[in-house]
Design an enzyme around this catalytic site. Sequence first.
Site, PDB file in Angstrom:
ATOM      1  N   GLN A   1      -4.551  -5.402   6.688  1.00  0.00           N
ATOM      2  CA  GLN A   1      -5.556  -6.309   6.128  1.00  0.00           C
ATOM      3  C   GLN A   1      -5.568  -7.667   6.812  1.00  0.00           C
ATOM      4  OE1 GLN A   1      -7.860  -5.557   3.920  1.00  0.00           O
ATOM      5  NE2 GLN A   1      -7.097  -3.505   3.479  1.00  0.00           N
TER       6      GLN A   1
ATOM      7  N   HIS B   1       0.872  -1.180   0.000  1.00  0.00           N
ATOM      8  CA  HIS B   1       0.000   0.000   0.000  1.00  0.00           C
ATOM      9  C   HIS B   1       0.908   1.230   0.000  1.00  0.00           C
ATOM     10  CE1 HIS B   1      -2.824   2.910   1.847  1.00  0.00           C
ATOM     11  NE2 HIS B   1      -3.783   2.109   1.449  1.00  0.00           N
TER      12      HIS B   1
ATOM     13  N   ASP C   1       3.043  -4.876   7.992  1.00  0.00           N
ATOM     14  CA  ASP C   1       1.821  -4.094   7.806  1.00  0.00           C
ATOM     15  C   ASP C   1       0.654  -5.070   7.913  1.00  0.00           C
ATOM     16  OD1 ASP C   1      -0.447  -2.908   6.818  1.00  0.00           O
ATOM     17  OD2 ASP C   1       0.511  -1.997   5.074  1.00  0.00           O
TER      18      ASP C   1
ATOM     19  N   LYS D   1     -10.621  -1.404  10.280  1.00  0.00           N
ATOM     20  CA  LYS D   1     -10.753  -2.570   9.395  1.00  0.00           C
ATOM     21  C   LYS D   1     -11.074  -3.833  10.199  1.00  0.00           C
ATOM     22  CE  LYS D   1      -7.434  -0.635   6.113  1.00  0.00           C
ATOM     23  NZ  LYS D   1      -8.083  -0.244   4.858  1.00  0.00           N
TER      24      LYS D   1
ATOM     25  N   CYS E   1      -4.632   2.325  -3.807  1.00  0.00           N
ATOM     26  CA  CYS E   1      -3.421   2.850  -3.161  1.00  0.00           C
ATOM     27  C   CYS E   1      -2.254   1.889  -3.341  1.00  0.00           C
ATOM     28  CB  CYS E   1      -3.646   3.131  -1.672  1.00  0.00           C
ATOM     29  SG  CYS E   1      -4.852   4.399  -1.383  1.00  0.00           S
TER      30      CYS E   1
HETATM   31  N1  PMP Z   1      -1.759  -0.950   4.482  1.00  0.00           N
HETATM   32  C1  PMP Z   1      -2.705  -1.675   3.879  1.00  0.00           C
HETATM   33  C2  PMP Z   1      -2.370  -3.027   3.331  1.00  0.00           C
HETATM   34  C3  PMP Z   1      -4.002  -1.172   3.773  1.00  0.00           C
HETATM   35  O1  PMP Z   1      -4.938  -1.880   3.175  1.00  0.00           O
HETATM   36  C4  PMP Z   1      -4.286   0.111   4.310  1.00  0.00           C
HETATM   37  C5  PMP Z   1      -5.663   0.722   4.194  1.00  0.00           C
HETATM   38  N2  PMP Z   1      -6.252   0.606   2.960  1.00  0.00           N
HETATM   39  C6  PMP Z   1      -3.258   0.808   4.930  1.00  0.00           C
HETATM   40  C7  PMP Z   1      -2.004   0.250   5.013  1.00  0.00           C
HETATM   41  C8  PMP Z   1      -3.471   2.156   5.538  1.00  0.00           C
HETATM   42  O2  PMP Z   1      -4.372   2.057   6.594  1.00  0.00           O
HETATM   43  P1  PMP Z   1      -5.032   3.364   7.226  1.00  0.00           P
HETATM   44  O3  PMP Z   1      -5.644   4.103   6.073  1.00  0.00           O
HETATM   45  O4  PMP Z   1      -6.060   2.819   8.168  1.00  0.00           O
HETATM   46  O5  PMP Z   1      -3.955   4.126   7.874  1.00  0.00           O
END
Ligand code: PMP
Length: 414
Positions: free
Chosen positions: A211, A131, A208, A234, A372
């Site tokens: 997910q 991401h 990270d 999430k 993203c």
């Molecule tokens: N890493 C991953 C794999 C994600 O899916 C996301 C959220 N889409 C993020 C980081 C960022 O998370 P947040 O927007 O809650 O900070």
Amino acid sequence: MTAAASLEAMIDVHALRQQFPILAREVKGKPLVYFDNAATSQKPRLVIDALVNYYSQFNANIHRGIHSLAEEATAAYEATREAVRAFVNAASREEIVFTRGTTESINLVAYTWARQELKAGDEIIVSGMEHHSNIVPWQMLCAEKGTVLKVIPVTDNGELDMDAFRKLLSQRTKFVSVVQVSNALGTVNPVQQIIREAHAAGAKVLVDGAQSAVHLDIDVQALDADFFAFSSHKVYGPTGVGVLYGKKELLLAMPPFQGGGEMIKQVSFDGTTYADLPYKFEAGTPNIADTVAFKAAINFVNSIGKAAIRAHENDLLAYASERLKTIPGLRIIGQAKEKVSVISFVVDKVHPQDIGILLDNRGIAVRTGHHCAQPLMQRFGISGTTRASFALYNTREEIDALVSGLEKVIKMLL
Ligand code: PMP
């Protein structure tokens, strides 16, 4: 009955759905089908009630107050820290730092640990399926410090090329930051193996878990992760709360992230000393209400159990994968052996955004675009996908609605 089927039977989806008020609403005159769970999950009534209860019963600023409301608010806030500790099996609550979300957790490590420990020429490894929040902070650090970013390639199946990872590892590697589950593909990465091999090369590892935390059992000690980041929103919890787990010895040696109230022991114009863990990293008034309510989300997930949740979601994934394959011109991006309930796909000659808009007209919420993860889209030579991501409250009937909706939408667009 197979083990998976018996676990699936443990989830009464229709009863569970009653606990999510939003699932009763209609969108564009149609029952809502919510398949954007990888972006954020919906919230059970328990979580919404916990928020209302906090504001109506014990709203107060935490840690410094000696009056009853402040004590109650502090106790509730710290109770969530203990619930999070148990949720990820950290050794101590000092290792659990509250942030705004995964993004802030990763930035915290980049701005503190990495800025202090890394120098020009040191290498950081990320993967090609990160991401943006696990790419851009490292690029910013590289621009500032002259560190070098290396990328683990992604195979055609949507898995990490582990042989290539091994070749990237060297004594220059100081840090590996890798996603456990890809938000765009659903791939589950072998993070335990990555951590073991990175440690053998002398590097620290951040996982990270944005997910993964909602689907997989997380045990930071068994993983031996140095840092683990995830977001409440999430995991059926409120927005605006994130977690950074860090090994105590690392957190102790790290400089603070932001300066201000709460993160100090003593302030004078001759010098300031910092608070103990984890408060050193929690400057200012935190997001008390949402953190307090996050505990209700953790309790909710624990009460169902990840094994039962996974069995149900795996069933949805298998069913959706089979059904979507019957649609002419549809190609699933990401066919990893280990996946969670995320399906990304493209359809010949049809733009994902058009699919998303027309599905919304039928009450079906999917995500479209690059998720993203633009470098990953570039890897597959596409500008984006349509993504359906499933949660414990989704049903096979909803997948049937998606498939028949897609068939009609594609006919309209071609
Ligand atoms: N890493 C991953 C794999 C994600 O899916 C996301 C959220 N889409 C993020 C980081 C960022 O998370 P947040 O927007 O809650 O900070």
